[in-house]
Design a protein around this motif. Structure first.
Motif, PDB file in Angstrom:
ATOM      1  N   LEU A  69      11.198  -7.252  29.122  1.00 40.87           N
ATOM      2  CA  LEU A  69      10.505  -8.526  29.273  1.00 40.87           C
ATOM      3  C   LEU A  69      11.226  -9.542  28.409  1.00 40.87           C
ATOM      4  N   ASP A  70      11.777 -10.569  29.033  1.00 38.63           N
ATOM      5  CA  ASP A  70      12.484 -11.631  28.325  1.00 38.63           C
ATOM      6  C   ASP A  70      11.734 -12.926  28.590  1.00 38.63           C
ATOM      7  N   ARG A  71      10.957 -13.351  27.608  1.00 36.14           N
ATOM      8  CA  ARG A  71      10.033 -14.485  27.739  1.00 36.14           C
ATOM      9  C   ARG A  71       9.032 -14.189  28.843  1.00 36.14           C
ATOM     10  N   ASP A  72       9.124 -14.860  29.975  1.00 37.30           N
ATOM     11  CA  ASP A  72       8.175 -14.595  31.059  1.00 37.30           C
ATOM     12  C   ASP A  72       8.861 -13.958  32.267  1.00 37.30           C
ATOM     13  N   VAL A  73      10.037 -13.355  32.075  1.00 37.86           N
ATOM     14  CA  VAL A  73      10.763 -12.715  33.164  1.00 37.86           C
ATOM     15  C   VAL A  73      10.799 -11.204  32.933  1.00 37.86           C
ATOM     16  N   GLU A  95      21.248   5.620  53.895  1.00 39.22           N
ATOM     17  CA  GLU A  95      20.512   4.370  53.900  1.00 39.22           C
ATOM     18  C   GLU A  95      19.920   4.012  52.548  1.00 39.22           C
ATOM     19  N   TYR A  96      19.843   4.940  51.645  1.00 35.94           N
ATOM     20  CA  TYR A  96      19.481   4.566  50.290  1.00 35.94           C
ATOM     21  C   TYR A  96      20.468   5.198  49.333  1.00 35.94           C
ATOM     22  N   SER A  97      21.015   4.344  48.507  1.00 35.50           N
ATOM     23  CA  SER A  97      22.003   4.762  47.541  1.00 35.50           C
ATOM     24  C   SER A  97      22.023   3.714  46.447  1.00 35.50           C
ATOM     25  N   TYR A  98      21.116   3.830  45.506  1.00 35.52           N
ATOM     26  CA  TYR A  98      21.033   2.855  44.441  1.00 35.52           C
ATOM     27  C   TYR A  98      21.789   3.393  43.229  1.00 35.52           C
ATOM     28  N   HIS A  99      22.905   2.773  42.888  1.00 31.63           N
ATOM     29  CA  HIS A  99      23.669   3.217  41.735  1.00 31.63           C
ATOM     30  C   HIS A  99      23.377   2.334  40.532  1.00 31.63           C
ATOM     31  N   SER A 100      23.354   1.053  40.743  1.00 28.07           N
ATOM     32  CA  SER A 100      22.929   0.135  39.696  1.00 28.07           C
ATOM     33  C   SER A 100      22.429  -1.139  40.365  1.00 28.07           C
ATOM     34  N   TRP A 101      21.333  -1.644  39.865  1.00 29.67           N
ATOM     35  CA  TRP A 101      20.748  -2.855  40.401  1.00 29.67           C
ATOM     36  C   TRP A 101      19.790  -3.446  39.384  1.00 29.67           C
ATOM     37  N   VAL A 102      19.439  -4.706  39.589  1.00 27.70           N
ATOM     38  CA  VAL A 102      18.471  -5.400  38.737  1.00 27.70           C
ATOM     39  C   VAL A 102      17.571  -6.234  39.636  1.00 27.70           C
ATOM     40  N   ARG A 103      16.285  -6.129  39.427  1.00 27.67           N
ATOM     41  CA  ARG A 103      15.309  -7.006  40.084  1.00 27.67           C
ATOM     42  C   ARG A 103      14.589  -7.755  38.967  1.00 27.67           C
ATOM     43  N   SER A 104      14.413  -9.037  39.143  1.00 25.36           N
ATOM     44  CA  SER A 104      13.743  -9.869  38.141  1.00 25.36           C
ATOM     45  C   SER A 104      12.560 -10.577  38.776  1.00 25.36           C
ATOM     46  N   PHE A 105      11.460 -10.594  38.042  1.00 24.66           N
ATOM     47  CA  PHE A 105      10.236 -11.231  38.508  1.00 24.66           C
ATOM     48  C   PHE A 105       9.717 -12.138  37.397  1.00 24.66           C
ATOM     49  N   THR A 106       9.444 -13.381  37.731  1.00 27.92           N
ATOM     50  CA  THR A 106       8.860 -14.307  36.763  1.00 27.92           C
ATOM     51  C   THR A 106       7.353 -14.108  36.755  1.00 27.92           C
ATOM     52  N   LEU A 107       6.817 -13.835  35.579  1.00 28.06           N
ATOM     53  CA  LEU A 107       5.383 -13.610  35.455  1.00 28.06           C
ATOM     54  C   LEU A 107       4.643 -14.944  35.487  1.00 28.06           C
ATOM     55  N   PRO A 108       3.487 -14.987  36.129  1.00 31.67           N
ATOM     56  CA  PRO A 108       2.691 -16.218  36.110  1.00 31.67           C
ATOM     57  C   PRO A 108       2.092 -16.428  34.720  1.00 31.67           C
ATOM     58  N   GLU A 109       1.676 -17.644  34.463  1.00 28.13           N
ATOM     59  CA  GLU A 109       1.077 -17.959  33.154  1.00 28.13           C
ATOM     60  C   GLU A 109      -0.179 -17.148  32.892  1.00 28.13           C
ATOM     61  N   SER A 110      -0.841 -16.720  33.951  1.00 33.06           N
ATOM     62  CA  SER A 110      -2.087 -15.970  33.787  1.00 33.06           C
ATOM     63  C   SER A 110      -1.858 -14.499  33.441  1.00 33.06           C
ATOM     64  N   ALA A 111      -0.605 -14.049  33.422  1.00 30.86           N
ATOM     65  CA  ALA A 111      -0.306 -12.644  33.094  1.00 30.86           C
ATOM     66  C   ALA A 111      -0.326 -12.428  31.587  1.00 30.86           C
ATOM     67  N   ASN A 112      -0.733 -11.239  31.190  1.00 27.05           N
ATOM     68  CA  ASN A 112      -0.757 -10.860  29.784  1.00 27.05           C
ATOM     69  C   ASN A 112       0.497 -10.026  29.493  1.00 27.05           C
ATOM     70  N   PRO A 113       1.506 -10.596  28.845  1.00 28.92           N
ATOM     71  CA  PRO A 113       2.754  -9.858  28.615  1.00 28.92           C
ATOM     72  C   PRO A 113       2.613  -8.683  27.649  1.00 28.92           C
ATOM     73  N   ASP A 114       1.509  -8.624  26.924  1.00 27.17           N
ATOM     74  CA  ASP A 114       1.293  -7.529  25.983  1.00 27.17           C
ATOM     75  C   ASP A 114       0.665  -6.301  26.633  1.00 27.17           C
ATOM     76  N   ASP A 115       0.268  -6.409  27.882  1.00 25.45           N
ATOM     77  CA  ASP A 115      -0.386  -5.287  28.563  1.00 25.45           C
ATOM     78  C   ASP A 115       0.280  -5.029  29.921  1.00 25.45           C
ATOM     79  N   ILE A 116       1.461  -4.409  29.871  1.00 18.87           N
ATOM     80  CA  ILE A 116       2.195  -4.040  31.069  1.00 18.87           C
ATOM     81  C   ILE A 116       2.424  -2.536  31.032  1.00 18.87           C
ATOM     82  N   GLN A 117       2.052  -1.871  32.108  1.00 18.16           N
ATOM     83  CA  GLN A 117       2.230  -0.426  32.197  1.00 18.16           C
ATOM     84  C   GLN A 117       3.016  -0.093  33.457  1.00 18.16           C
ATOM     85  N   ALA A 118       3.847   0.958  33.381  1.00 20.50           N
ATOM     86  CA  ALA A 118       4.644   1.362  34.535  1.00 20.50           C
ATOM     87  C   ALA A 118       4.602   2.877  34.672  1.00 20.50           C
ATOM     88  N   PHE A 119       4.594   3.330  35.931  1.00 18.50           N
ATOM     89  CA  PHE A 119       4.685   4.762  36.208  1.00 18.50           C
ATOM     90  C   PHE A 119       5.417   4.960  37.522  1.00 18.50           C
TER      91      PHE A 119
END
Length: 145
Positions: A69-73, A95-119
């Motif tokens: 998380l870099d600021r709101d991204v 048809e799927y072969s991911y070796h390296s990639w980056v996806r970036s999403f800008t978080l809305p102002e209403s998002a809480n950056p301190d509470d992000i979980q991933a699984f």
């Protein structure tokens, strides 16, 4: 040696439409778009208390992902080494072969950056981003007079 596309008109005259079935599968825009972009598809949804991001990334392990998380991204990246073993498969179509990639999403102002979980389960990376308290949907019954 040159590769030349061979168009056998005899097949068309004997079984009209037979090749069209395979052309529609193998030349589908969904597959072509995925091959061009080389990043996993994403679904983004919202519930009362969270934003949900789902990335279709089959064949990876949860240790392959890096979330930053870099600021709101929110940056999701994968760096995967190619296997160079003798048992490596010889693919006819891959048809799927991911070796390296980056996806970036800008978080809305209403998002809480301190509470992000991933699984990561069954080829899907799920990310849950909590909403700030003041941004949560308020529900109440409105009386009709």
């Amino acid at each position: 040696m040159n590769l030349v596309k061979f168009n056998n008109n005899l097949n068309q005259s004997l079984l009209p439409g037979f090749n069209d079935v395979f052309d529609s599968i193998f030349n589908d825009t969904f597959f072509n778009d995925r091959l061009i972009s080389r990043v996993p598809a994403a679904n983004i949804s919202e519930s009362e208390n969270h934003y949900h991001v789902e990335l279709a990334a089959p064949g990876l392990k949860k240790g392959d992902f890096r979330l930053n998380l870099d600021r709101d991204v929110l940056n999701i990246s994968v760096e995967q080494n190619m296997e160079t073993s003798d048992t490596q498969k010889n693919y006819n179509k891959r048809e799927y072969s991911y070796h390296s990639w980056v996806r970036s999403f800008t978080l809305p102002e209403s998002a809480n950056p301190d509470d992000i979980q991933a699984f990561y389960t069954d080829g899907i990376l799920n990310i849950e981003i909590a909403k700030r308290e003041e941004a949560k949907m308020v529900r109440r019954q409105i009386e009709i007079r």
